[in-house]
Motif scaffolding. Sequence first.
Motif, PDB file in Angstrom:
ATOM      1  N   VAL A  44      35.491  30.151  -8.787  1.00 42.57           N
ATOM      2  CA  VAL A  44      34.079  29.918  -9.106  1.00 42.57           C
ATOM      3  C   VAL A  44      33.593  30.941 -10.134  1.00 42.57           C
ATOM      4  O   VAL A  44      32.887  30.579 -11.092  1.00 42.57           O
ATOM      5  CB  VAL A  44      33.211  29.997  -7.834  1.00 42.57           C
ATOM      6  CG1 VAL A  44      31.728  29.931  -8.191  1.00 42.57           C
ATOM      7  CG2 VAL A  44      33.566  28.864  -6.882  1.00 42.57           C
ATOM      8  N   ALA A  45      33.972  32.200  -9.976  1.00 42.23           N
ATOM      9  CA  ALA A  45      33.546  33.252 -10.905  1.00 42.23           C
ATOM     10  C   ALA A  45      34.034  32.966 -12.323  1.00 42.23           C
ATOM     11  O   ALA A  45      33.295  33.145 -13.301  1.00 42.23           O
ATOM     12  CB  ALA A  45      34.053  34.608 -10.435  1.00 42.23           C
ATOM     13  N   GLY A  46      35.269  32.512 -12.449  1.00 46.62           N
ATOM     14  CA  GLY A  46      35.805  32.188 -13.769  1.00 46.62           C
ATOM     15  C   GLY A  46      35.020  31.072 -14.435  1.00 46.62           C
ATOM     16  O   GLY A  46      34.691  31.144 -15.631  1.00 46.62           O
ATOM     17  N   LEU A  47      34.691  30.035 -13.668  1.00 49.91           N
ATOM     18  CA  LEU A  47      33.916  28.923 -14.222  1.00 49.91           C
ATOM     19  C   LEU A  47      32.488  29.339 -14.560  1.00 49.91           C
ATOM     20  O   LEU A  47      31.929  28.906 -15.570  1.00 49.91           O
ATOM     21  CB  LEU A  47      33.902  27.767 -13.215  1.00 49.91           C
ATOM     22  CG  LEU A  47      35.240  27.056 -13.012  1.00 49.91           C
ATOM     23  CD1 LEU A  47      35.165  26.102 -11.818  1.00 49.91           C
ATOM     24  CD2 LEU A  47      35.655  26.291 -14.263  1.00 49.91           C
ATOM     25  N   VAL A  48      31.900  30.195 -13.732  1.00 48.44           N
ATOM     26  CA  VAL A  48      30.538  30.675 -13.994  1.00 48.44           C
ATOM     27  C   VAL A  48      30.495  31.502 -15.280  1.00 48.44           C
ATOM     28  O   VAL A  48      29.547  31.386 -16.069  1.00 48.44           O
ATOM     29  CB  VAL A  48      30.011  31.501 -12.802  1.00 48.44           C
ATOM     30  CG1 VAL A  48      28.721  32.239 -13.184  1.00 48.44           C
ATOM     31  CG2 VAL A  48      29.741  30.591 -11.612  1.00 48.44           C
ATOM     32  N   VAL A  49      31.504  32.310 -15.520  1.00 50.71           N
ATOM     33  CA  VAL A  49      31.568  33.091 -16.765  1.00 50.71           C
ATOM     34  C   VAL A  49      31.598  32.156 -17.971  1.00 50.71           C
ATOM     35  O   VAL A  49      30.913  32.387 -18.974  1.00 50.71           O
ATOM     36  CB  VAL A  49      32.798  34.019 -16.755  1.00 50.71           C
ATOM     37  CG1 VAL A  49      33.019  34.617 -18.147  1.00 50.71           C
ATOM     38  CG2 VAL A  49      32.622  35.134 -15.741  1.00 50.71           C
ATOM     39  N   ILE A  50      32.391  31.086 -17.880  1.00 49.72           N
ATOM     40  CA  ILE A  50      32.466  30.116 -18.982  1.00 49.72           C
ATOM     41  C   ILE A  50      31.104  29.474 -19.218  1.00 49.72           C
ATOM     42  O   ILE A  50      30.627  29.381 -20.359  1.00 49.72           O
ATOM     43  CB  ILE A  50      33.527  29.042 -18.680  1.00 49.72           C
ATOM     44  CG1 ILE A  50      34.927  29.666 -18.658  1.00 49.72           C
ATOM     45  CG2 ILE A  50      33.464  27.910 -19.712  1.00 49.72           C
ATOM     46  CD1 ILE A  50      36.017  28.732 -18.171  1.00 49.72           C
ATOM     47  N   VAL A  51      30.448  29.038 -18.140  1.00 45.24           N
ATOM     48  CA  VAL A  51      29.125  28.413 -18.257  1.00 45.24           C
ATOM     49  C   VAL A  51      28.118  29.392 -18.841  1.00 45.24           C
ATOM     50  O   VAL A  51      27.324  29.038 -19.727  1.00 45.24           O
ATOM     51  CB  VAL A  51      28.639  27.904 -16.877  1.00 45.24           C
ATOM     52  CG1 VAL A  51      27.159  27.528 -16.922  1.00 45.24           C
ATOM     53  CG2 VAL A  51      29.473  26.710 -16.427  1.00 45.24           C
ATOM     54  N   ASP A  52      28.148  30.625 -18.380  1.00 47.89           N
ATOM     55  CA  ASP A  52      27.222  31.649 -18.862  1.00 47.89           C
ATOM     56  C   ASP A  52      27.391  31.889 -20.360  1.00 47.89           C
ATOM     57  O   ASP A  52      26.404  31.992 -21.099  1.00 47.89           O
ATOM     58  CB  ASP A  52      27.448  32.952 -18.084  1.00 47.89           C
ATOM     59  CG  ASP A  52      26.409  34.008 -18.432  1.00 47.89           C
ATOM     60  OD1 ASP A  52      25.210  33.670 -18.555  1.00 47.89           O
ATOM     61  OD2 ASP A  52      26.788  35.193 -18.578  1.00 47.89           O
ATOM     62  N   GLN A  53      28.627  31.957 -20.819  1.00 45.23           N
ATOM     63  CA  GLN A  53      28.882  32.183 -22.244  1.00 45.23           C
ATOM     64  C   GLN A  53      28.448  30.986 -23.079  1.00 45.23           C
ATOM     65  O   GLN A  53      27.915  31.147 -24.187  1.00 45.23           O
ATOM     66  CB  GLN A  53      30.371  32.472 -22.467  1.00 45.23           C
ATOM     67  CG  GLN A  53      30.854  33.789 -21.863  1.00 45.23           C
ATOM     68  CD  GLN A  53      30.064  34.984 -22.373  1.00 45.23           C
ATOM     69  OE1 GLN A  53      29.907  35.177 -23.576  1.00 45.23           O
ATOM     70  NE2 GLN A  53      29.541  35.786 -21.446  1.00 45.23           N
TER      71      GLN A  53
END
Length: 208
Positions: free
Chosen positions: A79-88
Amino acid sequence: MAEKINSRSVLLNPFSKNNPVIVQVLGICSVLAVTAKLEPAIVMGISVIAVLAFSNVIISLIRSTIPTNIRIIVQLVVVAGLVVIVDQLLKAYTYDVSKQLSVFIGLIITNCILMGRLEAFAMANKPWPSFLDGIGNGIGYAMILVIVAFFRELLGSGTLLGYQVVPDSFYALGYVNNGLMILPPMALIVVACIIWVHRLINKDLQED
């Protein structure tokens, strides 16, 4: 045929009968925090749909290889990896909205809806049903966000998506925006009203 019926219920039940916010009462914190305006609510909803759908698929694909004693850690990492992508992506293409959402995009990592669906559904089902479950629960969550934000922005600011919709003639006649609507407690009251209407419509959800 049974599989189609099952897939349909997995996708559609979170819209109403098993909505994560108004039935399961999950994800309330972000409902209170990001619904003062409609635009950030829509972006937050889309972000949760994307993260929930793809994290469900990833966890479903690797579920048989995840040791039981570290499964929560693995879920958090995905989830953290996907959230970083969305945030960027938000910072690159919708920077103003990203600033409005502030830390709440990062807090998707700890959203109880995501962790609940990963643990309860993705860990026990194949990728396609898990994807549908993620999409369904994400849309169910986003629907409530948008409804709450619609009323809060309209009644609190007289605008929708930043555009004035309450005519100037109304203000000339004495109409005043309700400043209470943009305060977090009013989000809780609006959610409570939605739950009340939902229970009236769905009698089977009422407690004896």
